[in-house]
Design an enzyme around this catalytic site. Sequence first.
Site, PDB file in Angstrom:
ATOM      1  N   ASP A 146       5.981  19.437 -25.857  1.00 57.95           N
ATOM      2  CA  ASP A 146       5.727  19.360 -24.426  1.00 57.95           C
ATOM      3  C   ASP A 146       6.097  20.672 -23.739  1.00 57.95           C
ATOM      4  OD1 ASP A 146       4.933  16.832 -24.863  1.00 57.95           O
ATOM      5  OD2 ASP A 146       6.563  15.845 -23.766  1.00 57.95           O
ATOM      6  N   GLU A 152      17.374   3.066   1.157  1.00 58.85           N
ATOM      7  CA  GLU A 152      16.141   3.501   1.810  1.00 58.85           C
ATOM      8  C   GLU A 152      15.127   2.367   1.730  1.00 58.85           C
ATOM      9  OE1 GLU A 152      13.975   6.277  -1.155  1.00 58.85           O
ATOM     10  OE2 GLU A 152      15.919   5.813  -1.997  1.00 58.85           O
ATOM     11  N   LYS A 175      11.960   0.109   0.776  1.00 58.84           N
ATOM     12  CA  LYS A 175      11.041   0.003  -0.358  1.00 58.84           C
ATOM     13  C   LYS A 175       9.649  -0.123   0.238  1.00 58.84           C
ATOM     14  CE  LYS A 175      10.352  -2.393  -4.713  1.00 58.84           C
ATOM     15  NZ  LYS A 175       8.953  -2.799  -4.631  1.00 58.84           N
ATOM     16  N   ASP A 207       5.769  -0.689   0.507  1.00 58.61           N
ATOM     17  CA  ASP A 207       4.848  -1.548  -0.230  1.00 58.61           C
ATOM     18  C   ASP A 207       3.486  -0.865  -0.337  1.00 58.61           C
ATOM     19  OD1 ASP A 207       3.950  -3.687  -1.607  1.00 58.61           O
ATOM     20  OD2 ASP A 207       3.741  -5.010   0.120  1.00 58.61           O
ATOM     21  N   GLU A 238       5.376   7.071  -2.773  1.00 62.21           N
ATOM     22  CA  GLU A 238       4.497   5.944  -2.509  1.00 62.21           C
ATOM     23  C   GLU A 238       3.346   6.353  -1.602  1.00 62.21           C
ATOM     24  OE1 GLU A 238       5.749   3.538  -4.217  1.00 62.21           O
ATOM     25  OE2 GLU A 238       4.855   1.655  -3.516  1.00 62.21           O
ATOM     26  N   LYS A 298      20.229   3.317  -4.773  1.00 59.29           N
ATOM     27  CA  LYS A 298      20.284   4.126  -5.996  1.00 59.29           C
ATOM     28  C   LYS A 298      21.647   4.792  -6.097  1.00 59.29           C
ATOM     29  CE  LYS A 298      15.427   5.244  -5.318  1.00 59.29           C
ATOM     30  NZ  LYS A 298      14.461   6.197  -4.797  1.00 59.29           N
ATOM     31  N   LYS A 333      15.327  -7.242  -1.969  1.00 61.28           N
ATOM     32  CA  LYS A 333      14.087  -7.683  -1.346  1.00 61.28           C
ATOM     33  C   LYS A 333      14.344  -8.454  -0.054  1.00 61.28           C
ATOM     34  CE  LYS A 333      10.645  -7.873  -3.512  1.00 61.28           C
ATOM     35  NZ  LYS A 333       9.461  -7.089  -3.820  1.00 61.28           N
ATOM     36  N   CYS A 364      -4.927 -31.128 -26.396  1.00 62.22           N
ATOM     37  CA  CYS A 364      -5.410 -29.844 -25.907  1.00 62.22           C
ATOM     38  C   CYS A 364      -6.769 -30.042 -25.226  1.00 62.22           C
ATOM     39  CB  CYS A 364      -5.541 -28.871 -27.073  1.00 62.22           C
ATOM     40  SG  CYS A 364      -6.368 -27.344 -26.636  1.00 62.22           S
ATOM     41  N   CYS A 377      -9.541 -28.011 -27.594  1.00 67.22           N
ATOM     42  CA  CYS A 377      -9.966 -28.390 -28.945  1.00 67.22           C
ATOM     43  C   CYS A 377      -9.618 -29.837 -29.295  1.00 67.22           C
ATOM     44  CB  CYS A 377      -9.374 -27.444 -29.984  1.00 67.22           C
ATOM     45  SG  CYS A 377      -7.610 -27.676 -30.252  1.00 67.22           S
ATOM     46  N   CYS A 408      -0.567 -26.667 -27.939  1.00 72.04           N
ATOM     47  CA  CYS A 408      -1.639 -27.172 -28.780  1.00 72.04           C
ATOM     48  C   CYS A 408      -1.297 -26.852 -30.227  1.00 72.04           C
ATOM     49  CB  CYS A 408      -2.942 -26.490 -28.376  1.00 72.04           C
ATOM     50  SG  CYS A 408      -4.232 -26.662 -29.607  1.00 72.04           S
ATOM     51  N   CYS A 454      -8.250 -23.693 -32.669  1.00 74.78           N
ATOM     52  CA  CYS A 454      -8.447 -23.879 -31.226  1.00 74.78           C
ATOM     53  C   CYS A 454      -9.095 -22.614 -30.665  1.00 74.78           C
ATOM     54  CB  CYS A 454      -7.111 -24.130 -30.526  1.00 74.78           C
ATOM     55  SG  CYS A 454      -7.277 -24.307 -28.742  1.00 74.78           S
TER      56      CYS A 454
HETATM   57  S1  IVH Z   1      12.435   4.429  -6.863  1.00 78.58           S
HETATM   58  C1  IVH Z   1      13.432   5.211 -11.054  1.00 78.58           C
HETATM   59  N1  IVH Z   1      12.210   4.179  -4.278  1.00 78.58           N
HETATM   60  O1  IVH Z   1       8.869   0.229  -6.132  1.00 78.58           O
HETATM   61  C2  IVH Z   1      13.172   4.574  -9.749  1.00 78.58           C
HETATM   62  N2  IVH Z   1      10.635   3.039  -5.646  1.00 78.58           N
HETATM   63  O2  IVH Z   1       9.718  -1.683  -8.195  1.00 78.58           O
HETATM   64  C3  IVH Z   1      11.739   4.526  -9.427  1.00 78.58           C
HETATM   65  N3  IVH Z   1       8.936   1.836  -4.415  1.00 78.58           N
HETATM   66  O3  IVH Z   1       7.000   1.530  -8.760  1.00 78.58           O
HETATM   67  C4  IVH Z   1      11.378   3.938  -8.165  1.00 78.58           C
HETATM   68  N4  IVH Z   1       9.624   2.374  -2.410  1.00 78.58           N
HETATM   69  O4  IVH Z   1       6.194   1.983  -6.420  1.00 78.58           O
HETATM   70  C5  IVH Z   1      11.713   3.831  -5.478  1.00 78.58           C
HETATM   71  N5  IVH Z   1      12.086   4.095  -1.972  1.00 78.58           N
HETATM   72  C6  IVH Z   1      11.598   3.758  -3.159  1.00 78.58           C
HETATM   73  C7  IVH Z   1      10.464   2.934  -3.297  1.00 78.58           C
HETATM   74  C8  IVH Z   1      10.024   2.593  -4.560  1.00 78.58           C
HETATM   75  C9  IVH Z   1       8.711   1.728  -3.104  1.00 78.58           C
HETATM   76  C10 IVH Z   1       8.126   1.184  -5.456  1.00 78.58           C
HETATM   77  C11 IVH Z   1       7.571   2.097  -6.500  1.00 78.58           C
HETATM   78  C12 IVH Z   1       8.023   1.528  -7.813  1.00 78.58           C
HETATM   79  C13 IVH Z   1       8.409   0.149  -7.435  1.00 78.58           C
HETATM   80  C14 IVH Z   1       9.500  -0.343  -8.341  1.00 78.58           C
END
Ligand code: IVH
Length: 737
Positions: free
Chosen positions: A44, A127, A129, A131, A187, A303, A327, A432, A435, A456, A462
Site C-alpha cells: 500500500d 457531537e 450523530k 443521519d 456524513e 468518542k 441514540k 414448512c 416444501c 423446516c 426444500c
Molecule cells: S464516527 C470510527 N461520528 O454513524 C467511528 N459517525 O453507526 C466512525 N455517523 O457509519 C464513525 N454522525 O455514517 C461518527 N459524528 C459522527 C457521526 C457518525 C453520523 C454515522 C456514520 C457511521 C455510522 C456509525
Amino acid sequence: MSETSKPVEKLTVEDAAQELARLAAEIAEHDRRYHGEDAPTISDAEYDALRIRNAEIEAQFPDLVRQDSPTGSVGAPPAEGFAKVRHAVPMLSLAKAYTDQDVVDFLERAKRFFERDKDFDIAFTAEPKIDGLSASLRYENGVFVQGATRGDGTVGEDITANLKTIADIPHRLKGSGWPEAIEIRGEVYMTYAEFQALKERSAAMGGQDYVNPRNTAAGSLRQKDPAVTASRNLKFFAYAWGYTTEDPAPTQYDSVQKFAEWGFKISPLMVRAKSVDELIAQYKLIEAQRSSLGYDIDGVVYKVDQLELQRRWGFVTGEPRWAIAHKFPAEQATTRVRKIDIQVGRTGTLAPVARLDPVTVGGVTVVNVTLHNEDYIKGLDSNGQPIREGNDIRIGDTVVIQRAGDVIPQIVSVVIDKRPPEAEPYQFPHTCPICGSPATREVNEKTGKEDSRRRCTGELICPAQAVEALRHFVSRGAMDIEGLGAENIDLFFNAGLLKTAADVFRLKDRRAEVQQALFERREAQAREREAAKGTARKKVLSAEERTYEGLDKLFAAIDARREPELDRFIFALGIRHIGDTTAALLARTFSTVEEFIRVGKETAAAEDPHTVFPSINGIGDTVIGALIDFFGNERNDAVLDELLEQVHPKPYVVNISAGSTVAGKTVVFTGSLEKMSRGEAKAMAERLGAKVAGSVSAKTDLVVAGPGAGSKLKQAAELGIEVIDEDQWFERIGQGN
Ligand code: IVH
C-alpha cells in the site's frame, strides 16, 4: 517501481509528461491487480508513493494533467455503475447506547480497560450523530483525489465526481500542515429545506416522490450524471478519518478542529467532556436543538478523545471500542396487522412477518415488520416471560410500532381495546409452507431448552433452503460472483440449471439452456411492459438479439472465482452459526481447506469433539455443534466433493501488518503485567495477527512474562520457548520507546 526520482521542481516539461504517462499506466495496472484480481503486487505504501508522485507532478504542471489521470479529476466515469474502492482502513459502525446507564457502562468499561494507568486522564468528545451517508474522501498533498461510499465497510463505490459537486467538500485543502495522504470521513446529508424544495419541484413536474432526506441524499450521491447531484445541494460534515500518513493532532477534538482549518464544515455542537454528567448534559442540549437544526440527527456520538488511548482500546468486529452512539428514543406509530406470512430462510428457519396497513414512522413508510418467532407472537421471551403490553399478536390487531436502533421497525405493544372480537390467537404452522416437511423446534442438549425458532427439516429438498443457500453462496461477502445476483439464481434454479453450489461452476457447460432462460425472462419482461402500456407486442426478437451478450461476462466472472480465499469459501458454505468473522477464524486456524475438512470430519466422528477440535478463541460449542451437524451429514460430503472439483480455495495467509513480527505467532501472557491489562494485551496481540493462548504448550512461540510468573515460565524453559518481558514485547511490536 519508479526509475525517476528526480525532485519534481527539477523535471523538464518533457520529463513530466513522460512520467505522468508512465504513472497513469502503472497505477491503472496496480488498480486492476488490486480490484480486479485481488492480487496486488506492491505494498500500500508503494502504491501511495506512486499516487503522491503523480499528484505532485500534476500540481507542478497543471497543463499536463492527462485525460486518464489516476487522480480521477478528469477521467471519464466507468461505463456501468461505479468502480469499486477498497478502503485502506475499513469504515466502521458504532456500538449503541439507549439509556444513560449504557453511557455510564461505557465509561466504566473504559476505566476498567485502562486500569493499569493509575494517573491517566481520559477525556471524551460528544457531537451529533448525523443521519446521512458516510463518505471517505482521499486527499493527497492536499488535493481531493478520490471519494467513496461506505459500501459494506470494506469496499465502497467511487463517487468522486459526485462528491466534487458538494460545496462543503474542498477540492484543495486550505492552510498547511496536512498529512501527505489522508482519508477524511464524514456524513453527506440533505437539509429539510432542500428536501422540501426537491419534493415540490418533482411534484410540479409529475416526477417521483421522495421518502425522506436520508434516502434522497443516498439516491443523489449515486447519480450517473454529477450535474444531477449538484442540483440537490447536499451538505457534508467531517468528523473522522481513515488512512492517514500522520495523525492530524494528538486528540480527536483537535483533529476535527484541524479539519475546519483545512476548509471543512464541522459540527458546531461538538464538545470535549470529562464525565458522564457532562456527556449527558451535551446529549440533552443537542436533543433540545434537534428540531431546529434543519437536518436529521438520530443521536449523539461519544468518542475517546486521546488518539493514543483510542489505539490502545482498539476494535471489536466492525466497531471501535472507544466510541458509542447514544441514540434518541425511537419514534412510534399505530397501525393494523393485515395478515401474517411465513418466510423460509437459508437455514430453514420459519420467519413470521406481519403485513401492516402502511404507516409512516420517523419519515419512513412501514408495511412489514418481523415477528421473529412463535414465542414472540405469543408475547413471550425465551424464558417464557411477557415481553409486551397487551400480550399476543393476532391478525386484525391494532399495534404500536417503532423504529428503534436505526431502521428496523418493531411492534412494541398491542392495543387490546381495539382487538376485533373474532380475532383468534395465531396458529404457528408446524409444517414448512414451501416444501411441506415437518417444521420442528430443536432442543438444546445442554440446557434442555427449546429453540425459539421452528425450522423446516427438509434441508436441501426444500427449495426455499436450496435457493437461499445458493443466493448466499454467490453473495458479496461469500464467493462474490458478479452478475449472479439473487434474481439470476432464482431464474436458473427454477429452470433446473442449479441445484447445488457446484452447479454454479458448471453453468457454462449448459450455455444454450442458460441463454434460453435469460431470453425467456427478457421476453416476459418485454411483454409485461407492453401490456402495461396497453399496446400489443409487435415483433419477436431476432436470432441476433437472442444472443445474450452478458453471458460471456457472467461465465468469466464465475471462472474468476475458482480460487476463492479460504475464509470466503468457508463462509459461503452457509454452515449455521458461521458468519464471516467465525469463517475467518477457522480459515486462520486451519490454513487449508483440506485441513478444515479433515478436522471437521474427525470432530463429527469423535465421541468427545473437544479431543479433536482445537480450542480457538472466539469459537464455542454452538459453532462446534454446527460443524458437527454439517460434517456429520453425508449429503454434505457429496456436495463438498463435487464443489472441490470445481473450486480450489487458496490457503489462508495471515495478513502480516507492517512492522508486526508477531503475526501468526502463538503468544502466552503470564505474571502480572504493569503497562497494560490482560484484556488489553490480548486485544493488542490479536490486532497484530497473533493468537493468544492461555497455557504454554509445544505450539507456543512466545511467552511474555511479568513479575511473579510461575509455572508457565518453567514450562516455557523446559520446552525451549522464547520468554520476553513487557518492555521487550513493546519493542518487538514496534511500540518501544
Ligand atoms: S464516527 C470510527 N461520528 O454513524 C467511528 N459517525 O453507526 C466512525 N455517523 O457509519 C464513525 N454522525 O455514517 C461518527 N459524528 C459522527 C457521526 C457518525 C453520523 C454515522 C456514520 C457511521 C455510522 C456509525
